[in-house]
Design a protein around this motif. Sequence first.
Motif, PDB file in Angstrom:
ATOM      1  N   ASN A   1      43.149  44.310  41.355  1.00 19.56           N
ATOM      2  CA  ASN A   1      43.898  43.245  42.003  1.00 19.56           C
ATOM      3  C   ASN A   1      42.934  42.565  42.965  1.00 19.56           C
ATOM      4  O   ASN A   1      41.777  42.978  43.105  1.00 19.56           O
ATOM      5  N   LEU A   2      43.400  41.530  43.650  1.00 20.03           N
ATOM      6  CA  LEU A   2      42.625  40.953  44.742  1.00 20.03           C
ATOM      7  C   LEU A   2      42.935  41.755  46.013  1.00 20.03           C
ATOM      8  O   LEU A   2      43.863  42.560  46.040  1.00 20.03           O
ATOM      9  N   GLY A   3      42.170  41.467  47.074  1.00 14.47           N
ATOM     10  CA  GLY A   3      42.398  42.145  48.342  1.00 14.47           C
ATOM     11  C   GLY A   3      43.534  41.542  49.156  1.00 14.47           C
ATOM     12  O   GLY A   3      43.946  42.091  50.177  1.00 14.47           O
ATOM     13  N   HIS A   4      44.044  40.384  48.718  1.00 19.02           N
ATOM     14  CA  HIS A   4      45.247  39.774  49.306  1.00 19.02           C
ATOM     15  C   HIS A   4      45.729  38.763  48.263  1.00 19.02           C
ATOM     16  O   HIS A   4      45.173  38.695  47.173  1.00 19.02           O
ATOM     17  N   GLY A   5      46.746  37.996  48.602  1.00 15.36           N
ATOM     18  CA  GLY A   5      47.283  37.048  47.635  1.00 15.36           C
ATOM     19  C   GLY A   5      46.251  36.015  47.194  1.00 15.36           C
ATOM     20  O   GLY A   5      45.375  35.637  47.981  1.00 15.36           O
ATOM     21  N   VAL A   6      46.368  35.576  45.944  1.00 15.20           N
ATOM     22  CA  VAL A   6      45.458  34.554  45.413  1.00 15.20           C
ATOM     23  C   VAL A   6      45.663  33.260  46.219  1.00 15.20           C
ATOM     24  O   VAL A   6      46.784  32.912  46.585  1.00 15.20           O
ATOM     25  N   TYR A   7      44.575  32.567  46.542  1.00 16.11           N
ATOM     26  CA  TYR A   7      44.678  31.342  47.350  1.00 16.11           C
ATOM     27  C   TYR A   7      45.184  30.180  46.490  1.00 16.11           C
ATOM     28  O   TYR A   7      44.839  30.074  45.302  1.00 16.11           O
ATOM     29  N   PRO A   8      45.999  29.314  47.101  1.00 19.69           N
ATOM     30  CA  PRO A   8      46.695  28.272  46.331  1.00 19.69           C
ATOM     31  C   PRO A   8      45.775  27.331  45.547  1.00 19.69           C
ATOM     32  O   PRO A   8      46.167  26.842  44.493  1.00 19.69           O
ATOM     33  N   ASP A   9      44.565  27.062  46.039  1.00 21.12           N
ATOM     34  CA  ASP A   9      43.718  26.080  45.332  1.00 21.12           C
ATOM     35  C   ASP A   9      42.732  26.735  44.361  1.00 21.12           C
ATOM     36  O   ASP A   9      41.729  26.141  43.976  1.00 21.12           O
ATOM     37  N   THR A  10      43.032  27.976  43.951  1.00 21.80           N
ATOM     38  CA  THR A  10      42.169  28.665  42.986  1.00 21.80           C
ATOM     39  C   THR A  10      42.408  28.112  41.585  1.00 21.80           C
ATOM     40  O   THR A  10      43.543  27.875  41.195  1.00 21.80           O
ATOM     41  N   ASP A  11      41.317  27.911  40.838  1.00 23.92           N
ATOM     42  CA  ASP A  11      41.396  27.429  39.459  1.00 23.92           C
ATOM     43  C   ASP A  11      41.989  28.538  38.567  1.00 23.92           C
ATOM     44  O   ASP A  11      41.413  29.628  38.493  1.00 23.92           O
ATOM     45  N   PRO A  12      43.116  28.279  37.906  1.00 26.55           N
ATOM     46  CA  PRO A  12      43.717  29.317  37.043  1.00 26.55           C
ATOM     47  C   PRO A  12      42.736  29.859  35.991  1.00 26.55           C
ATOM     48  O   PRO A  12      42.844  31.021  35.591  1.00 26.55           O
ATOM     49  N   GLU A  13      41.758  29.039  35.583  1.00 30.54           N
ATOM     50  CA  GLU A  13      40.779  29.520  34.592  1.00 30.54           C
ATOM     51  C   GLU A  13      39.903  30.629  35.187  1.00 30.54           C
ATOM     52  O   GLU A  13      39.477  31.540  34.470  1.00 30.54           O
ATOM     53  N   LYS A  14      39.628  30.560  36.482  1.00 29.10           N
ATOM     54  CA  LYS A  14      38.839  31.604  37.145  1.00 29.10           C
ATOM     55  C   LYS A  14      39.678  32.886  37.258  1.00 29.10           C
ATOM     56  O   LYS A  14      39.158  33.996  37.140  1.00 29.10           O
ATOM     57  N   VAL A  15      40.976  32.696  37.468  1.00 23.21           N
ATOM     58  CA  VAL A  15      41.880  33.849  37.513  1.00 23.21           C
ATOM     59  C   VAL A  15      41.883  34.535  36.152  1.00 23.21           C
ATOM     60  O   VAL A  15      41.800  35.768  36.061  1.00 23.21           O
ATOM     61  N   LYS A  16      41.935  33.727  35.092  1.00 22.95           N
ATOM     62  CA  LYS A  16      41.912  34.309  33.737  1.00 22.95           C
ATOM     63  C   LYS A  16      40.600  35.043  33.490  1.00 22.95           C
ATOM     64  O   LYS A  16      40.573  36.093  32.845  1.00 22.95           O
ATOM     65  N   CYS A  17      39.502  34.497  34.005  1.00 23.95           N
ATOM     66  CA  CYS A  17      38.189  35.130  33.845  1.00 23.95           C
ATOM     67  C   CYS A  17      38.182  36.498  34.541  1.00 23.95           C
ATOM     68  O   CYS A  17      37.691  37.490  33.985  1.00 23.95           O
ATOM     69  N   PHE A  18      38.751  36.557  35.734  1.00 22.10           N
ATOM     70  CA  PHE A  18      38.877  37.835  36.464  1.00 22.10           C
ATOM     71  C   PHE A  18      39.661  38.846  35.620  1.00 22.10           C
ATOM     72  O   PHE A  18      39.220  39.990  35.418  1.00 22.10           O
ATOM     73  N   ILE A  19      40.793  38.422  35.099  1.00 13.64           N
ATOM     74  CA  ILE A  19      41.671  39.325  34.337  1.00 13.64           C
ATOM     75  C   ILE A  19      40.972  39.807  33.060  1.00 13.64           C
ATOM     76  O   ILE A  19      40.977  41.006  32.746  1.00 13.64           O
ATOM     77  N   GLN A  20      40.339  38.867  32.346  1.00 15.49           N
ATOM     78  CA  GLN A  20      39.650  39.222  31.097  1.00 15.49           C
ATOM     79  C   GLN A  20      38.499  40.192  31.361  1.00 15.49           C
ATOM     80  O   GLN A  20      38.270  41.125  30.594  1.00 15.49           O
ATOM     81  N   THR A  21      37.770  39.938  32.445  1.00 17.49           N
ATOM     82  CA  THR A  21      36.639  40.812  32.778  1.00 17.49           C
ATOM     83  C   THR A  21      37.130  42.234  33.046  1.00 17.49           C
ATOM     84  O   THR A  21      36.533  43.200  32.570  1.00 17.49           O
ATOM     85  N   VAL A  22      38.212  42.359  33.794  1.00 16.70           N
ATOM     86  CA  VAL A  22      38.757  43.701  34.058  1.00 16.70           C
ATOM     87  C   VAL A  22      39.092  44.372  32.732  1.00 16.70           C
ATOM     88  O   VAL A  22      38.725  45.532  32.487  1.00 16.70           O
ATOM     89  N   LYS A  23      39.777  43.647  31.864  1.00 12.67           N
ATOM     90  CA  LYS A  23      40.229  44.256  30.605  1.00 12.67           C
ATOM     91  C   LYS A  23      39.050  44.690  29.734  1.00 12.67           C
ATOM     92  O   LYS A  23      39.034  45.801  29.222  1.00 12.67           O
ATOM     93  N   GLU A  24      38.076  43.788  29.583  1.00 18.71           N
ATOM     94  CA  GLU A  24      36.958  44.097  28.686  1.00 18.71           C
ATOM     95  C   GLU A  24      36.054  45.177  29.266  1.00 18.71           C
ATOM     96  O   GLU A  24      35.720  46.147  28.594  1.00 18.71           O
ATOM     97  N   TYR A  25      35.682  45.019  30.523  1.00 18.92           N
ATOM     98  CA  TYR A  25      34.700  45.929  31.113  1.00 18.92           C
ATOM     99  C   TYR A  25      35.268  47.346  31.267  1.00 18.92           C
ATOM    100  O   TYR A  25      34.556  48.325  31.041  1.00 18.92           O
ATOM    101  N   SER A  26      36.553  47.444  31.632  1.00 16.73           N
ATOM    102  CA  SER A  26      37.113  48.783  31.907  1.00 16.73           C
ATOM    103  C   SER A  26      37.431  49.542  30.620  1.00 16.73           C
ATOM    104  O   SER A  26      37.681  50.739  30.647  1.00 16.73           O
ATOM    105  N   GLN A  27      37.433  48.841  29.498  1.00 14.36           N
ATOM    106  CA  GLN A  27      37.720  49.473  28.219  1.00 14.36           C
ATOM    107  C   GLN A  27      36.506  50.235  27.676  1.00 14.36           C
ATOM    108  O   GLN A  27      36.653  51.171  26.901  1.00 14.36           O
ATOM    109  N   LYS A  28      35.326  49.777  28.151  1.00 17.50           N
ATOM    110  CA  LYS A  28      34.098  50.362  27.617  1.00 17.50           C
ATOM    111  C   LYS A  28      33.932  51.814  28.051  1.00 17.50           C
ATOM    112  O   LYS A  28      34.293  52.172  29.157  1.00 17.50           O
TER     113      LYS A  28
END
Length: 343
Positions: free
Chosen positions: A316-343
């Motif tokens: 997760n993040l260390g607090h709530g996601v900031y309102p002006d964050t690009d949703p594509e960067k959020v998706k990148c964070f989520i995808q990275t967690v999924k791919e990297y932690s599966q290895k």
Amino acid sequence: MQLKNDLFLRAALGQPTERTPVWLMRQAGRILPEYRAVRERLSGFKELVETPDLAAEVTIQPVDLLDVDAAIIFSDILVVPEAMGVTYEMVEKRGPLFPNTVQTAADVENVRVADPYEHLNYVLEAIKVTKRELNGRVPLIGFAGAPWTIFAYMVEGSGSKTFSKARKMLYTEPELSHKLLQKITATTIAYLKAQVVAGADLIQIFDSWAGILPPAHYKEFSYRYISEICNALPEVPVTVFAKGAFFSMQDFTQLNCQVIGLDWNMDVKEARQIFGDSKTLQGNLDPCALYNSFDGVKKETIKMLDAFGKGRHIANLGHGVYPDTDPEKVKCFIQTVKEYSQK
Ligand SMILES: Cc1c2[nH]c(c1CCC(=O)O)Cc1[nH]c(c(CCC(=O)O)c1C)Cc1[nH]c(c(CCC(=O)O)c1C)Cc1[nH]c(c(C)c1CCC(=O)O)C2
């Protein structure tokens, strides 16, 4: 209802998982254009919170659009003071404002211990609609503010850097402060139990203003009430997120909860040392890391995953996601967690 994806719950309970589950605090609302589209049709934030079908719709948006491993019910911690008779307004671009604050013994007397089935039924309905529409895709998180954080808003009347009116009351009127905190705690326990009956799979307690109290005050005016709430919820796993409360981590080992949320100021290795494998840790990427390039987001996410190591971690993040964050960067964070932690 059997869950199709129960990674989040298994990780909370300390059971083995194929990969690290991931969701974001404040994932509903804030960043998604699809949220703003729903919101613009309405008179305001409160109408959305109080209309169960719409609250359910925006709760599920991050599951559909971001592919997170848990949903969190769309509501606010401030529905609790409102149910207790201390109403708020959500001022556009400024945040919450309470026209009447709690200051005197008479004010505390007037605050009621609310019955959730009478005063917060719209949240319970929203949970039921959401559970039906999620159809077991991911677990649903219910939540409430910690009593101290709710107290801070009720006494201060708005957000504040220092919450000096609220902190002043702890010094000048300790008994009165406890009286108010006890009323908030009683309301919160009944409310969270009702959320569980309505279908919430896990409860998170947000102590957003934990970090502004001195350790002794934290123990006396916040920790003990959080502990009471944890003890009252044996049916589901509980996450305690106390922002800025490093000084209390040793005490937190004694809490009757399964997950501890870490903010981005907290040292992961130190937290692991304190909790061992007795609790799952959740967090804790700096929300500002998501302003980085895609490569930068990946690098920072991997660094965070390595610090936590395998097992007993919910990303997760260390607090709530900031309102002006690009949703594509959020998706990148989520995808990275999924791919990297599966290895
Ligand atoms: C302190 C606090 C509040 N609310 C909350 C906290 C604790 C978490 C934290 O520390 O961030 C919790 C909260 N508020 C909201 C949720 C929904 C679910 C989710 O996490 O996605 C949750 C979990 C919706 C919301 N709550 C609010 C919005 C924005 C209002 C809008 O759409 O106009 C949303 C989507 C308004 C709100 N509500 C609050 C403030 C200070 C504000 C104004 C600024 C902001 O945070 O956006 C109080």
